[in-house]
Design a protein around this motif. Structure first.
Motif, PDB file in Angstrom:
ATOM      1  N   ALA A 133      35.316  47.563  42.068  1.00  0.00           N
ATOM      2  CA  ALA A 133      34.871  45.897  42.070  1.00  0.00           C
ATOM      3  C   ALA A 133      35.837  45.125  41.261  1.00  0.00           C
ATOM      4  N   LEU A 134      36.708  45.674  40.328  1.00  0.00           N
ATOM      5  CA  LEU A 134      37.748  44.773  39.546  1.00  0.00           C
ATOM      6  C   LEU A 134      38.816  44.767  40.622  1.00  0.00           C
ATOM      7  N   THR A 135      39.307  45.987  41.236  1.00  0.00           N
ATOM      8  CA  THR A 135      40.444  45.618  41.903  1.00  0.00           C
ATOM      9  C   THR A 135      40.293  44.716  43.275  1.00  0.00           C
ATOM     10  N   HIS A 136      39.083  44.684  43.525  1.00  0.00           N
ATOM     11  CA  HIS A 136      38.671  43.886  44.796  1.00  0.00           C
ATOM     12  C   HIS A 136      38.614  42.412  44.341  1.00  0.00           C
ATOM     13  N   SER A 137      38.010  42.175  43.333  1.00  0.00           N
ATOM     14  CA  SER A 137      37.520  40.843  42.735  1.00  0.00           C
ATOM     15  C   SER A 137      38.682  39.974  42.200  1.00  0.00           C
ATOM     16  N   LEU A 138      39.530  40.846  41.517  1.00  0.00           N
ATOM     17  CA  LEU A 138      40.600  40.183  40.572  1.00  0.00           C
ATOM     18  C   LEU A 138      41.961  40.461  41.075  1.00  0.00           C
ATOM     19  N   PRO A 139      42.521  39.641  40.700  1.00  0.00           N
ATOM     20  CA  PRO A 139      44.067  39.680  41.085  1.00  0.00           C
ATOM     21  C   PRO A 139      44.773  40.764  40.258  1.00  0.00           C
ATOM     22  N   LEU A 140      45.924  41.236  40.600  1.00  0.00           N
ATOM     23  CA  LEU A 140      46.498  42.600  40.210  1.00  0.00           C
ATOM     24  C   LEU A 140      46.707  42.279  38.762  1.00  0.00           C
ATOM     25  N   SER A 141      47.145  41.015  38.385  1.00  0.00           N
ATOM     26  CA  SER A 141      47.797  40.498  36.954  1.00  0.00           C
ATOM     27  C   SER A 141      46.575  40.877  35.869  1.00  0.00           C
ATOM     28  N   GLN A 142      45.170  41.121  36.294  1.00  0.00           N
ATOM     29  CA  GLN A 142      44.123  40.875  35.412  1.00  0.00           C
ATOM     30  C   GLN A 142      43.339  42.433  35.643  1.00  0.00           C
TER      31      GLN A 142
END
Length: 513
Positions: A53-62
Motif C-alpha cells: 500500500a505505501l509503495t503504491h500510494s506514496l511517492p518514493l520520497s515518503q
C-alpha cells in the motif's frame, strides 16, 4: 532404418532434461502450498500488505518516513521496488489492498490468495538457483538436493504459513553461488550485491565474498589484479547507486539506514533463536539469582532482553553489557578461520560451504537474530551435504533442529499436525536419500578396484563404503527433542495446568538451543 530403430531402442529411453524434472518437483511443492493458503499467517502478512500500500500510494520520497502503520518499511530499496511492482497487480485484483488507510488490517480472501500466490510464484527464483547449482551434478546428488531445498519444510513453514519471501531471496543467493562455482566471479559478485539491496541481513557473508573475490578474481599480478578490483568495485557501486541513489538525491539516506538497522530492538528476538546469547542471558539470570540469595545487592532490570519493536536494549544484571558492536566483533572472530582458508586457497567448489558457515556464525553470534535466519545456512548447506558422508550427518541433525526451532511460529492447534508431518516427511526423505547415496558398504567391499571407482564416480557411495547413520550423541539429542515436545504439548497441561499454545510451542525453541 530398422537397424537404427533397434539401436536406439537398445540404448533405452532418452533421459528427461533436468529442468523438466525440476519443474515436476516444483509443481508438487506448489500444489501442497496452494492447499495451505487458508492456514495461519503471522503479522508479517500485514507487514507486506502495508508495504504494498505505501509503495503504491506514496511517492518514493515518503516510503521510509511513513508511519501510518506500526509496520514501517525496514527493508532495502530493491525490496521496496519489488513491493511496488507487486502492488501494480494487487491494485488490479482489489484496489483496497493498496489503499493506505482503508487497507489497514485488510484480511479478506482476495488479499490472502493474492499474497500467498505471489510467494509461490516468486519461488521460481529459488528453482532457477537450484537448477544452476545442480545442473552438472550426477542424477542422484542432483535430485537429493532438489528434495532438500525445493521440498524444505522450513521454507514451507516460514514462507507459506508464517508468510515471508525467503525462497525468492535464497534463490538469488544460490544463483550467485552458482556463478562463483563456475568461475564467473563478476556475475557472482553482481548478483550478491543485488541480493544485499533486497535484504541487508545477507551481508553476514560479505567478508567471505570480499576475501574470496579478492584472491580468486583479482589475481594475476598487481596491474591485472587492480584492474579487476576496479571493475568489481564499479559493478558493486553501480548496483548500490541504483538502489540508494534516489534516496541520496532526496537527502534521505540517514532515514533509510535508521529504518534498516533499528538496534534498539534488543539482543534477542521475541522468539529466541537457539544461539549463543541464549546461554549468556541464562547465565546472567542464574548468577543474579544466586548472588541475591548470597546477600549481594543485585539490581534486577525491568527492561526486556527481547522486543519485536524498537525498545530498550538488552540489560544485564551481572555479566557485561552486550552491544551491537560486540556481536559484530564476535561474528568476525568466528568467521576468521573461514576467511583465512578463503585467502590461502580460494577454491570455487568450496565457496558454498564457506558462505553457509558464515551465515551459521551470524546466526549463532549476531544481534537480534530471528529463528528464521537458520534458513540462510541450512539451504546452501544442503548442496554441501551430498558431497560427503560427514556433511550428510551434520546436515541431517542440523536441518531437523532448525526446522523444530521454527515450530513456535505456528502456535495454533490446527497447524500443529501440519508442522509435525512436514518435519517427519522431511526426516524420512533425508534418511532415504542419504541411504540411497551412501549405503553400499557391502558391495564396495566385494567389488574390485576398477568397479569400485566406477560406482564412486556415480556418487552412490563413500570412498570407504561406510553406510549412512547418525552417532549415539546425535540420537540422544533427537530423542531429547521428542521428549521435550511430548512434555510441552501433552504432559505439561495435565500436570502443571493450562498453558497457551504459544507458550507450549516456545518450550521446544528453547531446548533446541
Amino acid at each position: 532404418m530398422e537397424e537404427n530403430r533397434r539401436e536406439d531402442f537398445s540404448k533405452g529411453p532418452t533421459p528427461r532434461k533436468p529442468l523438466l524434472e525440476l519443474l515436476w518437483f516444483y509443481a508438487v511443492a506448489a500444489c501442497i502450498k496452494l492447499l495451505l493458503i487458508p492456514s495461519y499467517h503471522s503479522t508479517d502478512f500485514e507487514v507486506h500488505r502495508h508495504w504494498l500500500a505505501l509503495t503504491h500510494s506514496l511517492p518514493l520520497s515518503q516510503w521510509y518516513f511513513d508511519d501510518t502503520s506500526q509496520w514501517t518499511l525496514d527493508y532495502p530499496p530493491f525490496f521496496a521496488y519489488f513491493e511496488r511492482f507487486l502492488s501494480i497487480f494487487a491494485n488490479i485484483v482489489d484496489p483496497q489492498i493498496v489503499h493506505l488507510q482503508k487497507g489497514l488490517d485488510y484480511n479478506t480472501n482476495t488479499v490472502i490468495y493474492f499474497q500467498r500466490i505471489t510467494v509461490i510464484v516468486s519461488d521460481l527464483c529459488l528453482l532457477y538457483g537450484v537448477y544452476r547449482l545442480t545442473k552438472n551434478l550426477d542424477p542422484i546428488k542432483r535430485k537429493l538436493i532438489w528434495v532438500l531445498v525445493i521440498w524444505s519444510p522450513a521454507l514451507v513453514i516460514v514462507d507459506h504459513l508464517h508468510f515471508q519471501y525467503n525462497g525468492f531471496l535464497l534463490g538469488m543467493l544460490l544463483i550467485s553461488l552458482s556463478y562463483l562455482e563456475e568461475g564467473r566471479d563478476l556475475m557472482g559478485g553482481f548478483v550478491f550485491a543485488v541480493l544485499l539491496c533486497f535484504k541487508h541481513l545477507f551481508a553476514v557473508a560479505a567478508p567471505v565474498y570480499f576475501v574470496y573475490l579478492l584472491r580468486h578474481y583479482c589475481r594475476g599480478g598487481f596491474v591485472r589484479g587492480f584492474g579487476r578490483l576496479t571493475i568489481m568495485g564499479s559493478v558493486v557501486v553501480a548496483v548500490f547507486a541504483a538502489a540508494y541513489g534516489p534516496f541520496i538525491y532526496h537527502g534521505q539516506i540517514q532515514q533509510v539506514i535508521r529504518r534498516m538497522f533499528p538496534f534498539g530492538r534488543g539482543l534477542c528476538h521475541a522468539y529466541w533463536a537457539p544461539n549463543f546469547w541464549v546461554f549468556y542471558i541464562l547465565l546472567d539470570k542464574g548468577l543474579s539469582i544466586l548472588l541475591r540469595k548470597l546477600g549481594f545487592s543485585i539490581k534486577i532490570p525491568t527492561a526486556s532482553f527481547t522486543s519485536g519493536l524498537v525498545g530498550d536494549s538488552s540489560p544485564f544484571s551481572v555479566l557485561p553489557q552486550i552491544t551491537p558492536l560486540t556481536t559484530f566483533v564476535v561474528v568476525l572472530l568466528a568467521l576468521s578461520p573461514c576467511l583465512i582458508k578463503a585467502f590461502k586457497d580460494p577454491q570455487p567448489r568450496k565457496i558454498t560451504r564457506w558462505v553457509a558457515y558464515a551465515y551459521a556464525c551470524g546466526f549463532l553470534f549476531g544481534w537480534h537474530v530471528h529463528e528464521k535466519a537458520s534458513l540462510h545456512f541450512v539451504i546452501p548447506l544442503a548442496v554441501a551435504a551430498v558431497q560427503s558422508l560427514e556433511d550428510a550427518r551434520h546436515y541431517f541433525l542440523l536441518s531437523i533442529v532448525s526446522c523444530y526451532s521454527l515450530f513456535p511460529l505456528l502456535f495454533e492447534a490446527q497447524e500443529y499436525p501440519i508442522k509435525v508431518l512436514l518435519l517427519l516427511l522431511h526426516s524420512s526423505l533425508m534418511w532415504l536419500g542419504f541411504s540411497a547415496q551412501f549405503d553400499k558398504g557391502e558391495s564396495v567391499k566385494q567389488t574390485g578396484s576398477k568397479s569400485k571407482r566406477h560406482v564412486q564416480k556415480k556418487g552412490s557411495m563413500t570412498a570407504t563404503g561406510e553406510p549412512f547413520c547418525i552417532r549415539f550423541v546425535e540420537k540422544v539429542y533427537l530423542v531429547g527433542l521428542l521428549v521435550v515436545e511430548i512434555w510441552a504439548q501433552f504432559l505439561h497441561p495435565f500436570i502443571l495446568g493450562g498453558t497457551s499454545a504459544r507458550e507450549k510451542a516456545s518450550v521446544g525453541s528453547r531446548y533446541s538451543s
